[in-house]
Design a protein around this motif. Sequence first.
Motif, mmCIF file in Angstrom:
data_model
loop_
_atom_site.group_PDB
_atom_site.id
_atom_site.type_symbol
_atom_site.label_atom_id
_atom_site.label_comp_id
_atom_site.label_asym_id
_atom_site.label_seq_id
_atom_site.Cartn_x
_atom_site.Cartn_y
_atom_site.Cartn_z
ATOM 1 N N LEU A 90 2.186 -30.316 35.389
ATOM 2 C CA LEU A 90 0.974 -29.772 35.996
ATOM 3 C C LEU A 90 -0.061 -29.498 34.921
ATOM 4 O O LEU A 90 0.273 -29.069 33.817
ATOM 5 C CB LEU A 90 1.314 -28.478 36.747
ATOM 6 C CG LEU A 90 0.186 -27.681 37.407
ATOM 7 C CD1 LEU A 90 0.704 -26.970 38.661
ATOM 8 C CD2 LEU A 90 -0.396 -26.636 36.451
ATOM 9 N N ALA A 91 -1.319 -29.750 35.263
ATOM 10 C CA ALA A 91 -2.412 -29.429 34.347
ATOM 11 C C ALA A 91 -3.587 -28.892 35.145
ATOM 12 O O ALA A 91 -3.829 -29.310 36.277
ATOM 13 C CB ALA A 91 -2.836 -30.660 33.547
ATOM 14 N N SER A 92 -4.304 -27.938 34.547
ATOM 15 C CA SER A 92 -5.474 -27.387 35.230
ATOM 16 C C SER A 92 -6.557 -27.054 34.227
ATOM 17 O O SER A 92 -6.290 -26.657 33.085
ATOM 18 C CB SER A 92 -5.099 -26.137 36.038
ATOM 19 O OG SER A 92 -4.612 -25.124 35.191
ATOM 20 N N THR A 118 -11.257 -33.433 31.127
ATOM 21 C CA THR A 118 -10.690 -34.487 31.971
ATOM 22 C C THR A 118 -9.248 -34.175 32.352
ATOM 23 O O THR A 118 -8.465 -33.688 31.538
ATOM 24 C CB THR A 118 -10.739 -35.845 31.239
ATOM 25 O OG1 THR A 118 -12.090 -36.137 30.870
ATOM 26 C CG2 THR A 118 -10.209 -36.963 32.125
ATOM 27 N N LEU A 119 -8.903 -34.483 33.608
ATOM 28 C CA LEU A 119 -7.529 -34.446 34.094
ATOM 29 C C LEU A 119 -7.170 -35.861 34.531
ATOM 30 O O LEU A 119 -7.932 -36.498 35.260
ATOM 31 C CB LEU A 119 -7.382 -33.494 35.276
ATOM 32 C CG LEU A 119 -7.669 -32.008 35.051
ATOM 33 C CD1 LEU A 119 -7.700 -31.277 36.388
ATOM 34 C CD2 LEU A 119 -6.633 -31.385 34.136
ATOM 35 N N ARG A 179 -13.879 -21.494 38.738
ATOM 36 C CA ARG A 179 -13.382 -22.648 39.484
ATOM 37 C C ARG A 179 -12.218 -23.274 38.710
ATOM 38 O O ARG A 179 -12.376 -23.614 37.546
ATOM 39 C CB ARG A 179 -14.494 -23.681 39.689
ATOM 40 C CG ARG A 179 -15.588 -23.223 40.631
ATOM 41 C CD ARG A 179 -16.765 -24.200 40.685
ATOM 42 N NE ARG A 179 -17.606 -24.111 39.494
ATOM 43 C CZ ARG A 179 -18.677 -24.872 39.265
ATOM 44 N NH1 ARG A 179 -19.011 -25.809 40.154
ATOM 45 N NH2 ARG A 179 -19.403 -24.713 38.175
ATOM 46 N N GLN A 180 -11.071 -23.389 39.369
ATOM 47 C CA GLN A 180 -9.896 -23.975 38.732
ATOM 48 C C GLN A 180 -9.528 -25.278 39.430
ATOM 49 O O GLN A 180 -9.367 -25.319 40.643
ATOM 50 C CB GLN A 180 -8.713 -23.001 38.781
ATOM 51 C CG GLN A 180 -7.480 -23.509 38.047
ATOM 52 C CD GLN A 180 -6.386 -22.473 37.954
ATOM 53 O OE1 GLN A 180 -6.632 -21.316 37.652
ATOM 54 N NE2 GLN A 180 -5.156 -22.883 38.223
ATOM 55 N N ILE A 181 -9.387 -26.339 38.638
ATOM 56 C CA ILE A 181 -9.071 -27.673 39.150
ATOM 57 C C ILE A 181 -7.688 -28.052 38.637
ATOM 58 O O ILE A 181 -7.431 -28.014 37.429
ATOM 59 C CB ILE A 181 -10.103 -28.723 38.679
ATOM 60 C CG1 ILE A 181 -11.535 -28.179 38.780
ATOM 61 C CG2 ILE A 181 -9.928 -30.020 39.459
ATOM 62 C CD1 ILE A 181 -11.969 -27.774 40.165
ATOM 63 N N THR A 182 -6.793 -28.445 39.551
ATOM 64 C CA THR A 182 -5.394 -28.690 39.188
ATOM 65 C C THR A 182 -4.921 -30.033 39.733
ATOM 66 O O THR A 182 -5.241 -30.400 40.865
ATOM 67 C CB THR A 182 -4.488 -27.573 39.747
ATOM 68 O OG1 THR A 182 -4.922 -26.304 39.248
ATOM 69 C CG2 THR A 182 -3.035 -27.804 39.370
ATOM 70 N N ILE A 217 -8.267 -27.395 44.317
ATOM 71 C CA ILE A 217 -9.430 -26.662 43.840
ATOM 72 C C ILE A 217 -9.326 -25.209 44.299
ATOM 73 O O ILE A 217 -9.153 -24.941 45.478
ATOM 74 C CB ILE A 217 -10.734 -27.282 44.382
ATOM 75 C CG1 ILE A 217 -10.895 -28.717 43.865
ATOM 76 C CG2 ILE A 217 -11.945 -26.439 43.989
ATOM 77 C CD1 ILE A 217 -12.051 -29.463 44.491
ATOM 78 N N THR A 218 -9.440 -24.280 43.353
ATOM 79 C CA THR A 218 -9.435 -22.851 43.669
ATOM 80 C C THR A 218 -10.709 -22.229 43.123
ATOM 81 O O THR A 218 -10.917 -22.209 41.902
ATOM 82 C CB THR A 218 -8.217 -22.150 43.042
ATOM 83 O OG1 THR A 218 -7.016 -22.784 43.485
ATOM 84 C CG2 THR A 218 -8.175 -20.678 43.437
#
Length: 214
Positions: A159-161, A91-92, A176-179, A189-190
């Motif tokens: 910042l958090a990812s 979770t973010l 998949r990286q979510i920040t 989203i990267t």
Amino acid sequence: NLACVTDEKSLIVGVFKTCSWQRNGLVYVPAVQIGTFNSISDDRGKTILSQRLSTGEMIFLATDVPALASKKYFLKKKKINTTGMIANGKTLDNGIVRVVIDSQTGDISSLTKGAHEFVDTNAACALNSYRYLHGNESPDKATGTKNVKISIKENGPLLASLLVQSDAEGCHNLSRQITIIAGQPQVEITNIVDKQAILKKEGIHIGFAFNISN
């Protein structure tokens, strides 16, 4: 644009705005220039929230940088205790937007802002859902991901990812990286697809089933 000048006591960071409007933005200071500096202040001496990333870079939020001008910030050696983490497990949450990752698929199963859920839970996919199709197969034959691993890449007060790595048909691997950023309403989203060399007809799709009226 970014420019850095250093002396023995501080590193002066000049943030240049080349567009014709005032702007706020996240600034990344390269690891090679950080050295032993631990905190940052503005030109009035006020300490600015900053964070050291896993890459060695330091980030901070530059605010109200004037149009066609610049603003100075100063990196200091003094250590500042910063608290507050915005990543927890899968979770973010920065108090504005909350993102939940599905542990089975790696998709974004929930994206909320306030009381509104932006994921259409009745759709065939969620958000950022990987799908692979062979040739002229119908969409219901599409395959997703497997062997999903979710890890926290960055976790700090600014910042958090989350990094979602998985196996996916047609790929050597899928990342998949979510920040999210503190105080900001957007989600970054990267996706990195390490594609296999397949000559037959195929299709890779990333689905976004948004719950948005009309």
